[in-house]
Design an enzyme around this catalytic site. Structure first.
Site: not given
Ligand code: AMP
Length: 348
Positions: A102, A284
Site C-alpha cells: 500500500d 463515498v
Molecule cells: P469503502 O471503504 O471504499 O468501501 O467505502 C465505504 C464507505 O463508503 C461507507 O462507510 C460509506 O460511508 C460510503 N458509501 C458507500 N455507499 C455510499 C452511498 N451510496 N452514498 C454515500 N456514501 C456511501
C-alpha cells in the site's frame, strides 16, 4: 464469491483471518475448481512496506522478514497480512506469492513531501516520515484517468481523492505520487469514518497529561473519531439521512469532512501548479454526489466546474464518468477504483 453467474455465500462466524482464508479457499475449490497447475501466482495486499519497497516483491524469507520488520509501523495490519501470506502459502504451495504494498506507490515522493520537521535523529531512529497508503488505489485511478483523457502520462497532473471508510488524497505528477495526505500511519490527512485525520499533535500531549492512557488515545483517534465521533455514524449514508432530517451535528460533520478535502485539494493544486483532472473514488467518492458537489463548489475561478446533472447521475458507476461542465479547464472524474485488479496486474 461470484462464479458461473451465481453468487456463493458463506455466512458463519470466523475466528480470525486464518479461518477466513481457509473458508475462502474451500469455497473457491468447491465453486471454481482450479487446476492447481493453472494457478500462476497469488497476490497479497500488504499495508506497510516501510521505505524498503517501491515495487511489488516475490515473497521469500527476506521479504517476509522485511514485512515483519515493519510491524512497529503498522501493528494492526502487517501481522494480519503475514498470517494471510502464511496460510495462502500452505494452501497454494506450488506457485509464487507476491506482496503488493500500500505504501509502494508513494515511495516516489520527494523529501519535502515525506519529511516531517522533527528532530532528525529521533525521526531516523524510529523511521518516522510520511509513507502514505491506498497506493494501489491512487495508482490505479490516476492511470485510468490519464488513459480516459487520452493524455500522455509524462507531464500529467492528477489529484486523486480516495474517499472510503479510510480516506486519502494524492497529488500525482507524471504518473508518480508527489504527495499524499496519510503519513507515518493511516491516521493523518482527511476526516475518515472513525479516524480523526489531521489534528494538532499538541492534542495528544494535552490528553496524555489529562490522564488518558496510550491505549485510550489509540482507540479515541482510530475508532471513536472522524465522522463517527462527530455525528455518531461512520457511514455517510446514515449521516446524509440525519442531515436531511435537520440534525445539526450531522450537517456540521459533513461540513468538516468536505472542508478537509478542500484543504488538500487547494494544497495539491498549488503543489502541482494546476491539474489535468480531479478524481473521486472509493465508497463515498463513487457514490455521494453531494460530497462531490460541495468539494467543487465555488471553484470556477480555479477552472473547476462540475455539471450538476452529470454529477447527480454518477452513482456507483461501473466505469469512468466525466462529471465536469464542458467549459471546466480541469476535468472532474468519477473513477471506480479496482485494487484487486491492480494487485493482480502487479503480481503478473
Ligand atoms: P469503502 O471503504 O471504499 O468501501 O467505502 C465505504 C464507505 O463508503 C461507507 O462507510 C460509506 O460511508 C460510503 N458509501 C458507500 N455507499 C455510499 C452511498 N451510496 N452514498 C454515500 N456514501 C456511501
Amino acid at each position: 464469491h461470484d462464479a458461473d453467474g451465481r453468487q456463493h455465500t458463506i455466512d458463519r462466524p470466523l475466528a480470525d483471518h486464518r479461518e477466513g482464508l481457509v473458508a475462502m479457499a474451500e469455497a473457491f475449490a468447491a465453486t471454481t475448481p482450479i487446476d492447481p497447475s493453472a494457478l500462476r501466482a497469488v497476490g497479497h495486499r500488504v499495508v506497510h512496506g516501510g521505505d524498503r519497497f517501491a515495487h511489488p516483491a516475490i515473497i521469500d524469507d527476506e521479504v517476509l522478514a522485511a514485512i515483519r520488520d515493519c510491524i512497529p509501523l503498522a501493528p494492526l495490519h502487517n501481522p494480519a497480512n503475514l498470517m494471510g501470506i502464511e496460510v495462502a502459502m500452505q494452501i497454494y504451495p506450488d506457485c509464487p506469492h507476491v506482496a503488493v504494498f500500500d505504501t509502494a506507490f508513494h515511495q516516489s515522493m520527494p523529501a519535502e513531501s515525506f519529511r516531517y520537521a522533527l528532530d532528525r535523529d529521533v525521526a531516523d531512529e524510529h523511521r518516522i516520515r510520511r509513507y502514505g497508503f491506498h497506493g494501489t488505489s491512487h495508482a490505479y485511478v490516476s492511470a485510468r484517468a490519464t488513459q480516459f483523457l487520452g493524455i500522455p502520462v509524462a507531464g500529467s497532473r492528477i489529484i486523486t481523492l480516495h474517499l472510503g471508510n479510510g480516506a486519502s488524497a494524492c497529488a500525482v505528477r507524471d504518473g508518480r505520487s508527489a504527495d499524499t495526505s496519510m503519513g507515518l500511519t493511516p491516521l493523518a490527512g482527511l476526516v475518515m469514518g472513525t479516524r480523526t485525520g489531521d489534528i494538532d499533535p499538541g492534542v495528544l500531549l494535552h490528553l496524555l497529561r489529562a490522564g488518558m492512557s496510550v491505549a485510550d488515545l489509540d482507540r479515541l483517534l482510530n475508532k471513536r473519531s472522524g465522522m463517527k465521533g462527530l455525528a455518531g455514524y461512520n457511514d455517510l449514508r446514515q449521516i446524509n439521512a440525519r442531515a436531511a432530517a435537520g440534525e445539526v451535528a450531522a450537517r456540521e460533520a459533513l461540513q468538516v469532512y468536505v472542508h478537509a478535502i478542500r484543504h488538500y485539494l487547494g494544497a495539491y493544486l498549488v503543489e502541482l501548479g494546476g491539474a489535468d483532472a480531479i478524481v473521486f473514488t472509493a465508497g463515498v467518492g463513487e457514490n455521494d454526489a453531494q460530497v462531490r458537489e460541495w468539494t467543487c463548489a465555488g471553484l470556477t475561478g480555479l477552472g473547476i466546474r462540475i455539471d450538476p446533472d452529470r454529477n447527480a447521475a454518477a452513482r456507483g458507476p461501473s466505469d469512468v464518468v466525466d462529471i465536469s461542465a464542458p467549459d471546466s479547464a480541469i476535468r472532474v472524474l468519477v473513477v471506480p477504483t479496482n485494487e484487486e485488479l491492480l494487485i493482480a496486474r502487479d503480481t503478473y
